[in-house]
Motif scaffolding. Structure first.
Motif, PDB file in Angstrom:
ATOM      1  N   CYS A 139       0.836  -1.197   0.000  1.00  0.00           N
ATOM      2  CA  CYS A 139       0.000   0.000   0.000  1.00  0.00           C
ATOM      3  C   CYS A 139       0.877   1.256   0.000  1.00  0.00           C
ATOM      4  CB  CYS A 139      -0.903  -0.020   1.222  1.00  0.00           C
ATOM      5  SG  CYS A 139      -1.938   1.450   1.376  1.00  0.00           S
ATOM      6  N   CYS A 144       1.016   2.222   6.338  1.00  0.00           N
ATOM      7  CA  CYS A 144       0.214   1.010   6.121  1.00  0.00           C
ATOM      8  C   CYS A 144       1.092  -0.086   5.512  1.00  0.00           C
ATOM      9  CB  CYS A 144      -0.991   1.317   5.232  1.00  0.00           C
ATOM     10  SG  CYS A 144      -1.989  -0.137   4.845  1.00  0.00           S
ATOM     11  N   CYS A 160      -4.163  -0.280  -0.515  1.00  0.00           N
ATOM     12  CA  CYS A 160      -4.694  -1.589  -0.130  1.00  0.00           C
ATOM     13  C   CYS A 160      -6.205  -1.554  -0.261  1.00  0.00           C
ATOM     14  CB  CYS A 160      -4.262  -1.946   1.283  1.00  0.00           C
ATOM     15  SG  CYS A 160      -4.879  -0.834   2.558  1.00  0.00           S
ATOM     16  N   CYS A 165      -7.160   3.677   2.832  1.00  0.00           N
ATOM     17  CA  CYS A 165      -5.902   4.423   2.689  1.00  0.00           C
ATOM     18  C   CYS A 165      -5.993   5.484   1.602  1.00  0.00           C
ATOM     19  CB  CYS A 165      -4.756   3.467   2.447  1.00  0.00           C
ATOM     20  SG  CYS A 165      -4.324   2.575   3.951  1.00  0.00           S
TER      21      CYS A 165
END
Ligand SMILES: [Zn+2]
Length: 185
Positions: A139, A144, A160, A165
């Protein structure tokens, strides 16, 4: 979050290893040797009932090298060097087998950890050769870095989960613009 479908085998093993650490939740399944044993059992990697601390350190190093490999960027040369070191250490090499084509790799495998790492490395090399490795990404959010398999037609996904995100990224960019606007006023 609603997870994307897992990567196709044998990349599932690589994805699973990278995602033993979840940065957003501050969770690490490989924080103890027992955690490593549990992960190996869940992945069907036999013989890792009682790993040592050194085994844990080795797998965590491999995991972070894989994360760097998937993410590209500045860490890539170091990651490739770690992976090449493991290829040499385990003696992972192609071996043609009679019968239908499959994951045709072997290794020197003096320990069960070597055998497990050989499986991971074979998956990486196979996926690199057939191009599927480029769809396994981390990601784009620094905090993350979750490994996801990009099934979009043009393989251009960055997050992701766009709703998680991607939305956080948009919000941060918006706040940065707001802050910049305030500063210049
Ligand atoms: Zn993410």
């Amino acid at each position: 979050m609603v997870p994307r479908p897992a990567a196709p085998p044998p990349l599932t093993l690589v994805q699973s290893l990278v995602n033993t650490r979840e940065l957003l939740e501050d969770r690490d399944d490989l924080s103890t040797p027992a955690g490593l044993a549990a992960w190996a059992e869940a992945e069907g990697l036999p013989g890792l009932a009682r790993p040592a601390e050194a085994d844990l350190t080795r797998v965590r190093r491999l995991r972070e090298a894989l994360r760097q490999l998937l993410g590209g960027g500045a860490g890539l040369p170091g990651a490739v060097s770690v992976l090449n070191g493991e290829l040499a250490r385990t003696g992972t090499r192609p071996l043609l087998q009679a019968g239908p084509p499959g994951a045709e790799f072997t290794g020197d495998c003096t320990t069960s950890l070597d055998a497990a790492i050989t499986r991971v490395l074979a998956a990486v090399v196979t996926a690199r050769l057939d191009g599927s490795l480029s769809r396994l990404k981390t990601c784009g959010a620094e905090d993350c870095q979750w490994a996801f398999y990009d099934r979009s037609p043009n393989a251009a996904s960055r997050w992701c989960e766009t709703s998680v995100c991607g939305a956080r990224h948009k919000m941060r960019a918006y706040r940065a613009r707001q802050a910049a606007g305030t500063a210049t006023r």
